[in-house]
Each structure stands twice: as C-alpha cells, then as structure tokens.
Motif scaffolding. Structure first.
Motif, PDB file in Angstrom:
ATOM      1  N   UNK A 358       0.826  -1.207   0.000  1.00 31.75           N
ATOM      2  CA  UNK A 358       0.000   0.000   0.000  1.00 31.75           C
ATOM      3  C   UNK A 358       0.862   1.260   0.000  1.00 31.75           C
ATOM      4  N   UNK A 359       1.939   1.235   0.782  1.00 35.69           N
ATOM      5  CA  UNK A 359       2.821   2.400   0.855  1.00 35.69           C
ATOM      6  C   UNK A 359       3.501   2.650  -0.491  1.00 35.69           C
ATOM      7  N   UNK A 360       3.953   1.579  -1.135  1.00 40.37           N
ATOM      8  CA  UNK A 360       4.568   1.727  -2.457  1.00 40.37           C
ATOM      9  C   UNK A 360       3.558   2.255  -3.473  1.00 40.37           C
ATOM     10  N   UNK A 361       2.324   1.794  -3.366  1.00 42.32           N
ATOM     11  CA  UNK A 361       1.278   2.239  -4.284  1.00 42.32           C
ATOM     12  C   UNK A 361       1.012   3.727  -4.101  1.00 42.32           C
ATOM     13  N   UNK A 362       0.958   4.186  -2.854  1.00 43.69           N
ATOM     14  CA  UNK A 362       0.721   5.611  -2.585  1.00 43.69           C
ATOM     15  C   UNK A 362       1.878   6.464  -3.080  1.00 43.69           C
ATOM     16  N   UNK A 363       3.067   5.856  -3.134  1.00 42.85           N
ATOM     17  CA  UNK A 363       4.235   6.593  -3.621  1.00 42.85           C
ATOM     18  C   UNK A 363       4.308   6.617  -5.146  1.00 42.85           C
ATOM     19  N   UNK A 364       3.311   5.981  -5.800  1.00 42.96           N
ATOM     20  CA  UNK A 364       3.250   5.993  -7.251  1.00 42.96           C
ATOM     21  C   UNK A 364       4.012   4.876  -7.932  1.00 42.96           C
ATOM     22  N   UNK A 365       4.451   3.866  -7.173  1.00 41.61           N
ATOM     23  CA  UNK A 365       5.166   2.733  -7.773  1.00 41.61           C
ATOM     24  C   UNK A 365       4.165   1.887  -8.559  1.00 41.61           C
ATOM     25  N   UNK A 366       4.464   1.547  -9.813  1.00 41.94           N
ATOM     26  CA  UNK A 366       3.538   0.740 -10.632  1.00 41.94           C
ATOM     27  C   UNK A 366       3.281  -0.639 -10.015  1.00 41.94           C
ATOM     28  N   UNK A 367       2.094  -1.173 -10.235  1.00 40.74           N
ATOM     29  CA  UNK A 367       1.725  -2.469  -9.681  1.00 40.74           C
ATOM     30  C   UNK A 367       2.677  -3.604 -10.091  1.00 40.74           C
ATOM     31  N   UNK A 368       3.127  -3.665 -11.360  1.00 38.24           N
ATOM     32  CA  UNK A 368       4.064  -4.749 -11.715  1.00 38.24           C
ATOM     33  C   UNK A 368       5.353  -4.704 -10.905  1.00 38.24           C
ATOM     34  N   UNK A 369       5.825  -3.492 -10.576  1.00 38.24           N
ATOM     35  CA  UNK A 369       7.046  -3.360  -9.778  1.00 38.24           C
ATOM     36  C   UNK A 369       6.777  -3.817  -8.344  1.00 38.24           C
ATOM     37  N   UNK A 370       5.602  -3.468  -7.808  1.00 41.38           N
ATOM     38  CA  UNK A 370       5.225  -3.922  -6.469  1.00 41.38           C
ATOM     39  C   UNK A 370       5.155  -5.439  -6.434  1.00 41.38           C
ATOM     40  N   UNK A 371       4.554  -6.016  -7.468  1.00 42.45           N
ATOM     41  CA  UNK A 371       4.434  -7.470  -7.545  1.00 42.45           C
ATOM     42  C   UNK A 371       5.800  -8.135  -7.526  1.00 42.45           C
ATOM     43  N   UNK A 372       6.747  -7.564  -8.256  1.00 42.05           N
ATOM     44  CA  UNK A 372       8.097  -8.140  -8.304  1.00 42.05           C
ATOM     45  C   UNK A 372       8.798  -7.981  -6.964  1.00 42.05           C
ATOM     46  N   UNK A 373       8.597  -6.834  -6.303  1.00 33.08           N
ATOM     47  CA  UNK A 373       9.250  -6.591  -5.015  1.00 33.08           C
ATOM     48  C   UNK A 373       8.736  -7.532  -3.937  1.00 33.08           C
ATOM     49  N   UNK A 374       7.454  -7.901  -4.032  1.00 30.85           N
ATOM     50  CA  UNK A 374       6.863  -8.801  -3.039  1.00 30.85           C
ATOM     51  C   UNK A 374       7.038 -10.269  -3.404  1.00 30.85           C
ATOM     52  N   UNK A 375       7.552 -10.537  -4.601  1.00 33.27           N
ATOM     53  CA  UNK A 375       7.798 -11.914  -4.999  1.00 33.27           C
ATOM     54  C   UNK A 375       6.547 -12.680  -5.363  1.00 33.27           C
ATOM     55  N   UNK A 376       5.545 -11.997  -5.927  1.00 32.67           N
ATOM     56  CA  UNK A 376       4.319 -12.685  -6.308  1.00 32.67           C
ATOM     57  C   UNK A 376       4.582 -13.630  -7.480  1.00 32.67           C
ATOM     58  N   UNK A 377       3.938 -14.798  -7.444  1.00 33.84           N
ATOM     59  CA  UNK A 377       4.049 -15.726  -8.563  1.00 33.84           C
ATOM     60  C   UNK A 377       3.179 -15.273  -9.723  1.00 33.84           C
ATOM     61  N   UNK A 378       2.113 -14.536  -9.399  1.00 35.03           N
ATOM     62  CA  UNK A 378       1.193 -14.010 -10.416  1.00 35.03           C
ATOM     63  C   UNK A 378       1.092 -12.502 -10.240  1.00 35.03           C
ATOM     64  N   UNK A 379       1.504 -11.699 -11.234  1.00 28.18           N
ATOM     65  CA  UNK A 379       1.453 -10.239 -11.113  1.00 28.18           C
ATOM     66  C   UNK A 379       0.051  -9.716 -10.796  1.00 28.18           C
ATOM     67  N   UNK A 380      -0.991 -10.448 -11.199  1.00 33.24           N
ATOM     68  CA  UNK A 380      -2.357  -9.993 -10.941  1.00 33.24           C
ATOM     69  C   UNK A 380      -2.685  -9.968  -9.455  1.00 33.24           C
ATOM     70  N   UNK A 381      -1.896 -10.683  -8.641  1.00 31.35           N
ATOM     71  CA  UNK A 381      -2.162 -10.705  -7.208  1.00 31.35           C
ATOM     72  C   UNK A 381      -2.054  -9.325  -6.582  1.00 31.35           C
TER      73      UNK A 381
END
Length: 409
Positions: A358-381
């Motif tokens: 949520x903090x990354x999202x508020x800072x304007x970080x794109x969702x695909x980058x957030x997904x990669x930072x959190x190690x999601x297996x599916x970017x849609x998560x």
C-alpha cells in the motif's frame, strides 16, 4: 527386557532435562501444565505407563475446554510433548524440534493406515512443502477418522454423499468455511490415490466460499511511529531486525524465519533467497536500517551455534525461529509499544506485507514493480492492494450520471 518407565517418571525426567538444558522458567512452566493434562488423562484411564494409544487420544483432544472449538495451539502443544516422550523412550534423547509434523495417526482399520501412509509418501514424492504436507495430513486424518466413526473398515465402503457430509461436519468442528480452500486440495489428492475412490472427487465443491475484505494496513503516520520506536527503543537486535525486514520489505513470516547466513550478500547490500511459498528467487535491498541492526545482532547478540539460520531463540537449545507465531509476537509487541492501536486489524507479517504494498502504491510505484518486489508468482495478485488506497479506489469507480440523464423505465 527393560521395564518401561511410569508416565510420572518420564515426565519428571524430561522436565529435568529441560532445566539442565537451560530452558526458560516460563517455557518450563507452560510444559508442566501440558504434561499435567496428559497425566490427568492417563489417571482417568487408569494407565500408569505411556502407550501409543494414550498419545493418540491425547493428540485428538484438540478442542478448547471453554469454547469447545478446535484450538490449533492446543493441538501443536499436545503433538510436541508426545514427540518429546516418544523420542526419549526410543533413543534416550528428547527431540526438541518445532516443525517435525504431527505424530503418525493410527486407525483400527489396516486399510486406512495403509492408505494414509501411501498418501504421506505421495506428498513427499511430489515435493510438497512441510507446512502444506502437515495441513493436508491433518485434514485427511479428519476424513479417515470420520469414516471410522461411521463404522467403515475400508475406503471401498465410501458411499455417495460421504464426502459432502464430511465437509459440512469438518466446517462445524474444525475449520471455518473461508479457510477450507487451502485444505480441500489435500482431500482431492487422497481420493485420487485409487480407482475406487477417484469417482468421489466430483463431490468436492468446485467453488468454496472466500472472504474478499478490503485489506487493512498501517497508514504512513503509524508506519513512521513504529520505525521511530525501532530506532530508539532499547529492544533486542534480533527483534529489531525482524521488524525492520517485515515493515520495509513486506517479506512473509516463513521467509524471514528461513533466512540463512549465506542469504546475506554484504558486498552488494542484498538479501537473496528462495521463497518458501512460490519456490522462486527473490532479491531484496539490504538497506541501512536492516543492515545495521542485523550486523549488531550477529556480532553481539546471536547465540553461539552451528546453525545456518540467522534468527535463533534466546533460550537453550537455541533452535531457529521457525514459526509464524514467533514473528507475530515480535510485531505485536513493536506495534503495541509504539502506540499503534489494532482497530480490528490483525498483527503479524500479513499486515506488514499489505502495508508495504500500500505504501509503495501511494508513492506511485507501478503495480508490476510492487508485484516483483513482493515476490508474487502471479502479477495480478497485486491488484488487491488497490483496495487499500482510497484515491485508487475512487479512480476505479464509475461517475454518477448527472440529474436528468438517467433513463426512465
């Protein structure tokens, strides 16, 4: 043949070993209480000597005495002290390990015992994670116990409707309907073991109920309050490091517990690991706050040990921290001491993971980058984290029609 020890003597011997090994007084007090439960059960059955059947009955006593509902911590403690006793009887040494799985369950039906053993072997051959195997093992154990209570002696006796009825019963007695989805796949695997049970897979509901709540997170002020507390409070370097990792990277509890000394790349300021849940590699930045507290812990506080795991318990035998509960307790204390109220939110790494996204999202970080930072297996998560941001939610809503523009039916 050596005469078997009385249960009271076994219990006293194990508790004395705990004292000699250096277990904390509080920990010993907890185990004394649990051993007392076992002794009361043995007394009620007029049994002076430990038996496997006594252990199985004790493990099966999983309901909380006040609520009469399934209590997982009670189940784990009961499994653990039975493992203490059985390992001591077998080898003369107490197995102190935390995550060794539940002791093997035994049924009157040899067919059930054989099928259960084949199921465990199949899970091992498929390389399922330990936590997954334990969850599936427990769920299928409930299913076989249910069949036993119906008087069945073989899986050949399963009839239409038995699987559906079991699911209804198990929700009433052991699981919430919303947590069922993570356990039912184990029953499906079990039923697929033989041709005569395969047809009953179709009785498993395809769509199980799931909750889709708006995710609750820490806001920026609460996050800063906890960071400032960690920077200034006189707390252990171990707990400080675990909290910094959880708050600043959103790493799962299981991956924090599994961190090993070789996972820290000091030269390139990185944490490199293989995620337990996805099996995929993940590289995280080793920032200043994490790096400094980790270095302090390793140099000045970590017990002397041959273990490759970074985070160890403070009490003997200095085993690795391997449970979600340990991370939960640490993060609960940090939030509570920092003055962050729960307001109906859960503590632990689940909320820190959601909060990081949520903090990354508020800072304007794109969702695909957030997904990669959190190690999601599916970017849609990562899409679910939009629900933590009011502005993003507002962008997703449809505009209301202006007055006079609505069609009249």
């Amino acid at each position: 043949m050596r005469k078997p020890m009385k249960l009271t003597d076994l219990i006293n011997a194990i508790i004395q070993i705990m004292v000699d090994t250096g277990f904390a007084e509080g920990t010993i007090r907890i185990y004394r209480g649990i051993f007392s439960r076992l002794q009361k059960l043995a007394d009620s059955r007029k049994e002076e000597v430990y038996s496997t059947n006594l252990g199985l009955v004790f493990i099966a006593d999983t309901n909380h005495p006040e609520t009469n509902e399934y209590c997982h911590s009670r189940y784990c403690y009961h499994c653990r002290i039975i493992r203490f006793i059985e390992s001591f009887i077998r080898t003369g040494v107490v197995d102190w390990s935390i995550n060794s799985g539940a002791p093997a369950e035994s049924f009157k039906s040899q067919d059930f015992n054989t099928m259960f053993l084949k199921f465990d072997e199949m899970m091992l051959s498929r390389g399922l994670k330990t936590n997954t195997r334990d969850g599936y093992h427990r769920f299928v154990g409930y299913f076989l116990r249910y069949l036993s209570d119906k008087g069945y002696q073989s899986t050949h006796e399963i009839q239409n409707g038995d699987v559906v009825t079991f699911i209804v019963v198990v929700v009433q007695e052991h699981y919430s309907s919303t947590s069922l989805g993570s356990h039912v796949p184990g029953l499906k695997l079990f039923l697929q073991l033989t041709e005569h049970t395969q047809p009953f897979v179709k009785e498993i509901p395809v769509h199980l109920p799931k909750k889709h709540d708006i995710l609750k997170v820490y806001n920026d002020q609460e996050y800063q309050r906890m960071i400032q507390y960690l920077e200034n409070a006189p707390i252990s370097s171990r707990d400080k490091t675990i909290s910094f990792i959880a708050l600043e990277t959103g790493l799962r509890a299981v991956d924090i517990c599994n961190l090993k000394l070789r996972d820290i790349d000091w030269e390139h300021n990185a944490i490199c690991l293989i995620q337990e849940k996805t099996g995929k590699p993940l590289v995280l930045p080793l920032n200043e706050s994490i790096g400094n507290s980790l270095a302090d812990y390793l140099l000045n506080e970590r017990p002397v040990s041959q273990s490759d795991y970074i985070f160890l318990r403070f009490e003997a035998p200095f085993a690795p921290i391997k449970s979600h509960a340990a991370c939960y307790r640490i993060l609960f204390r940090i939030a509570n001491n920092a003055g962050v109220e729960s307001n109906g939110r859960i503590y632990g790494t689940r909320i820190t993971r959601h909060s990081t996204a949520s903090r990354l999202l508020r800072q304007g970080v794109p969702l695909p980058v957030i997904s990669e930072a959190l190690g999601h297996s599916n970017p849609d998560n990562s899409m679910r984290y939009i629900t933590t941001d009011d502005l993003k939610l507002a962008e997703c809503t449809l505009p209301l029609p202006r007055g006079g523009e609505c069609d009249v039916m």
